[in-house]
Scaffold this active site. Structure first.
Site, PDB file in Angstrom:
ATOM      1  N   GLY A 169      15.358 -56.160 -43.640  1.00 57.41           N
ATOM      2  CA  GLY A 169      15.060 -57.077 -43.069  1.00 57.41           C
ATOM      3  C   GLY A 169      14.010 -58.444 -42.813  1.00 57.41           C
ATOM      4  O   GLY A 169      14.241 -59.149 -42.678  1.00 57.41           O
ATOM      5  N   HIS A 223      18.683 -54.330 -43.476  1.00 59.38           N
ATOM      6  CA  HIS A 223      18.875 -53.677 -42.077  1.00 59.38           C
ATOM      7  C   HIS A 223      16.769 -53.339 -42.552  1.00 59.38           C
ATOM      8  O   HIS A 223      16.365 -53.120 -43.454  1.00 59.38           O
ATOM      9  CB  HIS A 223      19.289 -52.308 -42.759  1.00 59.38           C
ATOM     10  CG  HIS A 223      19.104 -50.867 -42.131  1.00 59.38           C
ATOM     11  ND1 HIS A 223      19.039 -49.818 -42.712  1.00 59.38           N
ATOM     12  CD2 HIS A 223      19.186 -50.984 -40.948  1.00 59.38           C
ATOM     13  CE1 HIS A 223      18.571 -49.264 -41.331  1.00 59.38           C
ATOM     14  NE2 HIS A 223      19.270 -49.377 -40.517  1.00 59.38           N
ATOM     15  N   SER A 224      16.407 -52.989 -41.316  1.00 57.78           N
ATOM     16  CA  SER A 224      15.551 -52.497 -41.284  1.00 57.78           C
ATOM     17  C   SER A 224      14.301 -53.242 -41.860  1.00 57.78           C
ATOM     18  O   SER A 224      13.653 -54.419 -41.812  1.00 57.78           O
ATOM     19  CB  SER A 224      15.088 -50.718 -41.345  1.00 57.78           C
ATOM     20  OG  SER A 224      13.838 -50.639 -40.982  1.00 57.78           O
ATOM     21  N   MET A 225      14.027 -52.611 -42.859  1.00 59.98           N
ATOM     22  CA  MET A 225      12.193 -53.019 -43.981  1.00 59.98           C
ATOM     23  C   MET A 225      13.276 -54.945 -44.420  1.00 59.98           C
ATOM     24  O   MET A 225      12.490 -54.890 -44.912  1.00 59.98           O
ATOM     25  CB  MET A 225      11.941 -51.755 -44.565  1.00 59.98           C
ATOM     26  CG  MET A 225      10.919 -52.496 -45.514  1.00 59.98           C
ATOM     27  SD  MET A 225      10.497 -51.192 -46.957  1.00 59.98           S
ATOM     28  CE  MET A 225      11.991 -51.664 -48.509  1.00 59.98           C
ATOM     29  N   SER A 271      16.309 -54.732 -36.961  1.00 64.48           N
ATOM     30  CA  SER A 271      15.070 -55.594 -37.910  1.00 64.48           C
ATOM     31  C   SER A 271      14.943 -56.757 -36.630  1.00 64.48           C
ATOM     32  O   SER A 271      15.548 -57.013 -36.117  1.00 64.48           O
ATOM     33  CB  SER A 271      15.098 -56.068 -39.048  1.00 64.48           C
ATOM     34  OG  SER A 271      14.428 -56.949 -39.567  1.00 64.48           O
TER      35      SER A 271
END
Length: 323
Positions: free
Chosen positions: A121, A117-119, A143
């Site tokens: 990713g 998720h997000s970072m 992401s």
């Protein structure tokens, strides 16, 4: 004041429908912590959280995934219950990737899938490019797998250096009541539901005299001094051999990246995945959709990872370390 113990009991009874154990492995500067769902010899899935979050971000999603999968979610360095990096050391994506390589070595996984998720990713994207033979599938939750920059390199590096020097002059750690810490987290993350914030605070706060403090290392807020360009990101992306699913929240990064240059970066990266037979799906929700409303993405993830999933000889190739 609601205690952390009370929150932990609430979340355990409400969201944990299967056995969950704590992950703990030594590293040269301390330890990396996390949580493990599923059987010892289940299909190996590594779950990586976003910036300033912790592995609790997967508390509501993983119980909706197949019970025969072994999901290991880690608190990345400086987050959750994992140790902070040593004094004077910067946080960067390559350093996180190196940490994950340590984790995979401890687990004795030879081939596995990643949900990031997000970072997380972005760490998944770089890891999959550097170790393509180890990763069979990647799910990027809000992401793009990489975070290109067009910023002037000398400016951001100098800002990072100066930020570190200023940080090192400050010794006091702010103490909060639980309620004030919750309000601060919600104010900084408008995409979080209050229940989701409680989950993150389970590993995001530590009891001290007079209240609680955030467990994350303040240095994660400093300017990232290790940057990659769009061209470098595309070169790394081209090295990924894994199947890739990109799940974008309609109210998430898609809206946050509104500048024309940012749109060029994201659209170019998405085109790159599609040209490599990757899937891009938009879902209703915000940046923390996987935590707030996990049912929105759980079946998507399950179907993708089960489709043409390679066989995992867990007894031989993915013998997990005893946790």
């Amino acid at each position: 004041m609601q205690t952390l113990k009370g929150v932990r009991h609430l979340m355990t009874s409400a969201t944990m429908k299967q056995a969950v154990t704590e992950f703990n492995m030594p590293v040269p500067w301390g330890e990396i912590r996390g949580k493990v769902w599923g059987p010892d010899h289940g299909r190996p899935i590594l779950c990586l959280h976003g910036w300033a979050d912790n592995c609790g971000t997967f508390n509501t999603l993983i119980p909706l995934l197949p019970k025969e999968w072994k999901c290991v979610a880690v608190d990345m360095a400086g987050h959750g219950l994992s140790s902070h990096r040593p004094p004077g050391v910067f946080y960067s994506f390559p350093a996180y990737v190196a940490d994950i390589r340590r984790v995979i070595g401890a687990l004795q996984w030879k081939r596995f899938s990643i949900i990031g998720h997000s970072m997380g990713g972005n760490v998944a994207g770089m890891f999959s490019a550097l170790y393509p033979e180890m990763v069979d599938s990647v799910v990027l939750l809000d992401s793009y797998g990489f975070l290109p920059t067009d910023a002037e390199l000398h400016t951001v590096i100098r800002q990072g250096f100066e930020g570190m020097l200023e940080f090192e002059k400050k010794k006091d750690e702010k103490v909060y009541t639980y309620e004030n810490a919750l309000m601060r987290l919600l104010a900084a993350n408008p995409s979080l539901l209050e229940q989701s914030a409680h989950i993150l605070l389970e590993r995001g706060l530590a009891q001290v005299e007079g209240g609680v403090v955030f467990t994350r290392d303040i240095r994660i807020n400093l300017k990232n001094v290790v940057r990659v360009s769009l061209e470098q990101s595309l070169e790394l992306q081209s090295r990924i051999q894994a199947r890739v699913l990109v799940v974008l929240a309609e109210e998430g990064f898609e809206k946050m990246f509104s500048e024309p240059q940012q749109k060029i970066f994201t659209s170019t990266l998405l085109l790159g995945y599609k040209e490599q037979s990757g899937m891009v799906v938009n879902v209703p929700g915000d940046h923390h959709v996987h935590l707030n409303t996990p049912e929105t993405v759980a079946q998507l993830i399950t179907d993708f990872l089960q489709k043409e999933a390679p066989s995992h000889s867990t007894a031989e190739d993915t013998q997990a370390a005893k946790l």
